[in-house]
Design a protein around this motif. Structure first.
Motif, PDB file in Angstrom:
ATOM      1  N   GLY A   1      14.138  20.603 -15.338  1.00  0.00           N
ATOM      2  CA  GLY A   1      14.757  21.640 -14.439  1.00  0.00           C
ATOM      3  C   GLY A   1      13.782  22.525 -13.914  1.00  0.00           C
ATOM      4  N   LYS A   2      12.562  22.476 -14.019  1.00  0.00           N
ATOM      5  CA  LYS A   2      11.385  23.333 -13.169  1.00  0.00           C
ATOM      6  C   LYS A   2      11.299  22.797 -11.635  1.00  0.00           C
ATOM      7  N   THR A   3      10.598  23.428 -10.748  1.00  0.00           N
ATOM      8  CA  THR A   3      10.500  23.106  -9.476  1.00  0.00           C
ATOM      9  C   THR A   3       8.779  22.949  -9.446  1.00  0.00           C
ATOM     10  N   ALA A   4       8.374  22.213  -8.339  1.00  0.00           N
ATOM     11  CA  ALA A   4       7.038  22.276  -8.248  1.00  0.00           C
ATOM     12  C   ALA A   4       6.628  21.859  -6.631  1.00  0.00           C
ATOM     13  N   ALA A   5       5.597  22.384  -6.306  1.00  0.00           N
ATOM     14  CA  ALA A   5       5.044  22.112  -5.045  1.00  0.00           C
ATOM     15  C   ALA A   5       3.533  21.507  -5.273  1.00  0.00           C
ATOM     16  N   LEU A   6       3.256  20.398  -4.427  1.00  0.00           N
ATOM     17  CA  LEU A   6       1.760  19.940  -4.674  1.00  0.00           C
ATOM     18  C   LEU A   6       1.127  19.924  -3.387  1.00  0.00           C
ATOM     19  N   MET A   7      -0.476  20.141  -3.688  1.00  0.00           N
ATOM     20  CA  MET A   7      -1.091  20.236  -2.636  1.00  0.00           C
ATOM     21  C   MET A   7      -2.716  19.733  -3.203  1.00  0.00           C
ATOM     22  N   ALA A   8      -3.464  19.358  -2.302  1.00  0.00           N
ATOM     23  CA  ALA A   8      -4.706  18.794  -2.660  1.00  0.00           C
ATOM     24  C   ALA A   8      -5.814  19.421  -1.498  1.00  0.00           C
ATOM     25  N   THR A   9      -7.087  19.451  -1.891  1.00  0.00           N
ATOM     26  CA  THR A   9      -8.100  19.365  -0.964  1.00  0.00           C
ATOM     27  C   THR A   9      -9.259  18.480  -1.469  1.00  0.00           C
ATOM     28  N   ALA A  10      -9.949  17.880  -0.538  1.00  0.00           N
ATOM     29  CA  ALA A  10     -11.255  16.912  -0.988  1.00  0.00           C
ATOM     30  C   ALA A  10     -12.148  16.839   0.251  1.00  0.00           C
ATOM     31  N   PRO A  11     -13.449  16.574  -0.088  1.00  0.00           N
ATOM     32  CA  PRO A  11     -14.375  16.582   0.690  1.00  0.00           C
ATOM     33  C   PRO A  11     -14.014  15.507   1.817  1.00  0.00           C
ATOM     34  N   GLY A  12     -13.369  14.251   1.607  1.00  0.00           N
ATOM     35  CA  GLY A  12     -12.983  13.241   2.506  1.00  0.00           C
ATOM     36  C   GLY A  12     -12.007  13.658   3.481  1.00  0.00           C
ATOM     37  N   ALA A  13     -11.829  12.848   4.390  1.00  0.00           N
ATOM     38  CA  ALA A  13     -10.796  12.807   5.506  1.00  0.00           C
ATOM     39  C   ALA A  13      -9.460  12.790   5.165  1.00  0.00           C
ATOM     40  N   LEU A  14      -9.076  12.335   3.876  1.00  0.00           N
ATOM     41  CA  LEU A  14      -7.749  12.096   3.180  1.00  0.00           C
ATOM     42  C   LEU A  14      -7.351  13.414   2.547  1.00  0.00           C
ATOM     43  N   GLY A  15      -8.284  14.311   2.342  1.00  0.00           N
ATOM     44  CA  GLY A  15      -7.925  15.544   1.738  1.00  0.00           C
ATOM     45  C   GLY A  15      -7.214  15.290   0.175  1.00  0.00           C
ATOM     46  N   GLY A  16      -7.445  14.318  -0.434  1.00  0.00           N
ATOM     47  CA  GLY A  16      -6.867  14.123  -1.722  1.00  0.00           C
ATOM     48  C   GLY A  16      -5.496  13.761  -1.774  1.00  0.00           C
ATOM     49  N   ILE A  17      -4.718  13.229  -0.779  1.00  0.00           N
ATOM     50  CA  ILE A  17      -3.330  12.970  -0.863  1.00  0.00           C
ATOM     51  C   ILE A  17      -3.159  11.802  -1.858  1.00  0.00           C
ATOM     52  N   ARG A  18      -4.152  10.681  -1.788  1.00  0.00           N
ATOM     53  CA  ARG A  18      -3.734   9.735  -2.434  1.00  0.00           C
ATOM     54  C   ARG A  18      -3.186  10.107  -4.300  1.00  0.00           C
ATOM     55  N   GLY A  19      -3.972  11.163  -4.613  1.00  0.00           N
ATOM     56  CA  GLY A  19      -3.763  11.393  -6.043  1.00  0.00           C
ATOM     57  C   GLY A  19      -2.387  12.092  -6.156  1.00  0.00           C
ATOM     58  N   LEU A  20      -2.085  12.718  -5.186  1.00  0.00           N
ATOM     59  CA  LEU A  20      -0.642  13.526  -5.236  1.00  0.00           C
ATOM     60  C   LEU A  20       0.426  12.542  -5.414  1.00  0.00           C
ATOM     61  N   VAL A  21       0.362  11.087  -4.815  1.00  0.00           N
ATOM     62  CA  VAL A  21       1.453  10.132  -5.390  1.00  0.00           C
ATOM     63  C   VAL A  21       1.621   9.887  -6.769  1.00  0.00           C
ATOM     64  N   PHE A  22       0.720   9.831  -7.307  1.00  0.00           N
ATOM     65  CA  PHE A  22       0.964   9.705  -8.979  1.00  0.00           C
ATOM     66  C   PHE A  22       1.256  10.806  -9.599  1.00  0.00           C
ATOM     67  N   LEU A  23       0.883  12.009  -9.070  1.00  0.00           N
ATOM     68  CA  LEU A  23       1.207  13.366  -9.828  1.00  0.00           C
ATOM     69  C   LEU A  23       2.964  13.676  -9.478  1.00  0.00           C
ATOM     70  N   ARG A  24       3.133  13.245  -8.400  1.00  0.00           N
ATOM     71  CA  ARG A  24       4.710  13.308  -7.969  1.00  0.00           C
ATOM     72  C   ARG A  24       5.471  12.678  -8.735  1.00  0.00           C
ATOM     73  N   MET A  25       5.135  11.252  -8.734  1.00  0.00           N
ATOM     74  CA  MET A  25       5.635  10.352  -9.817  1.00  0.00           C
ATOM     75  C   MET A  25       5.840  10.895 -11.468  1.00  0.00           C
ATOM     76  N   LEU A  26       4.924  11.253 -11.712  1.00  0.00           N
ATOM     77  CA  LEU A  26       4.648  11.761 -13.210  1.00  0.00           C
ATOM     78  C   LEU A  26       5.791  12.816 -13.436  1.00  0.00           C
ATOM     79  N   LEU A  27       5.576  13.926 -12.737  1.00  0.00           N
ATOM     80  CA  LEU A  27       6.192  14.985 -12.742  1.00  0.00           C
ATOM     81  C   LEU A  27       7.883  14.682 -12.591  1.00  0.00           C
ATOM     82  N   GLY A  28       8.291  13.864 -11.497  1.00  0.00           N
ATOM     83  CA  GLY A  28       9.443  13.470 -11.451  1.00  0.00           C
ATOM     84  C   GLY A  28       9.969  12.808 -12.589  1.00  0.00           C
ATOM     85  N   ASN A  29       9.280  11.782 -13.183  1.00  0.00           N
ATOM     86  CA  ASN A  29       9.704  11.125 -14.402  1.00  0.00           C
ATOM     87  C   ASN A  29      10.005  12.112 -15.695  1.00  0.00           C
ATOM     88  N   ILE A  30       9.447  13.302 -15.697  1.00  0.00           N
ATOM     89  CA  ILE A  30       9.434  14.362 -16.735  1.00  0.00           C
ATOM     90  C   ILE A  30      10.410  15.332 -16.570  1.00  0.00           C
TER      91      ILE A  30
END
Length: 192
Positions: free
Chosen positions: A113-142
């Motif tokens: 029942g909790k809420t969340a917002a996800l963000m990332a930053t990284a040195p590269g051009a994608l800014g860490g966006i790939r890692g957010l896919v797995f984090l979103r999935m995990l949080l949704g599953n719990i």
């Protein structure tokens, strides 16, 4: 008023994701949320081990962090990307916190029942966006309601001043808008 817990998935002293979550925390505060900004470095815990849990229970710092999560309506998480996923530090903390301490405790008490917002930053051009896919999935599953909006800031070593403020106004506004969206969503969810 939304009560939000803000943290980065990094323990590194000069982490750019710690800088990012500080910007987001200010955005949520400006939007009317009560924000608690923490550093996961202050919550050291061993690698999750069920034998250790059986012998000693939840580590004290895991228990403290779990209680903080229970007391808040939602989470703002700035997550570094490690090999296209989120950090082992964050995964370990979430694993410990997910454990019930008694038969009377509801499953996943710190998350459902909790809420969340996800963000990332990284040195590269994608800014860490790939890692957010797995984090979103995990949080949704719990049982966490992760808002659809998210933001990744590329070239993270170049967008923060020495004092930690964000020098890129476009990304700063996007991060603060993300924090505002989470605040509004948390407020609506808690009124119902």
């Amino acid at each position: 008023m939304a009560k939000l817990l803000a943290f980065a998935g990094s323990a590194r002293k000069d982490s750019i994701n710690k800088k990012l979550i500080t910007v987001a925390a200010q955005g949520a505060t400006d939007a009317g949320a009560e924000v608690t900004l923490i550093d996961l470095a202050d919550y050291p815990m061993p690698l999750f081990d069920q034998d250790l849990e059986s012998a000693e229970g939840l580590p004290p710092k895991a228990r403290e962090l779990k209680q903080l999560m229970i007391e808040h309506d939602g989470f703002m998480i700035a997550s570094p990307e490690y090999n296209s996923a989120f950090s082992p530090l964050l995964k370990n903390a979430l694993d410990w916190i997910s454990r019930a301490e008694s038969n009377e405790e509801p499953p996943l008490a710190a998350f459902r029942g909790k809420t969340a917002a996800l963000m990332a930053t990284a040195p590269g051009a994608l800014g860490g966006i790939r890692g957010l896919v797995f984090l979103r999935m995990l949080l949704g599953n719990i049982g966490v309601h992760v808002i659809p909006q998210q933001h990744a800031v590329p070239n993270g070593f170049t967008v923060f001043a020495e004092d930690g403020s964000m020098t890129d106004e476009k990304h700063k506004q996007a991060v603060q808008n993300l924090a505002k969206s989470l605040t509004e969503f948390s407020d609506k969810l808690n009124k119902d």
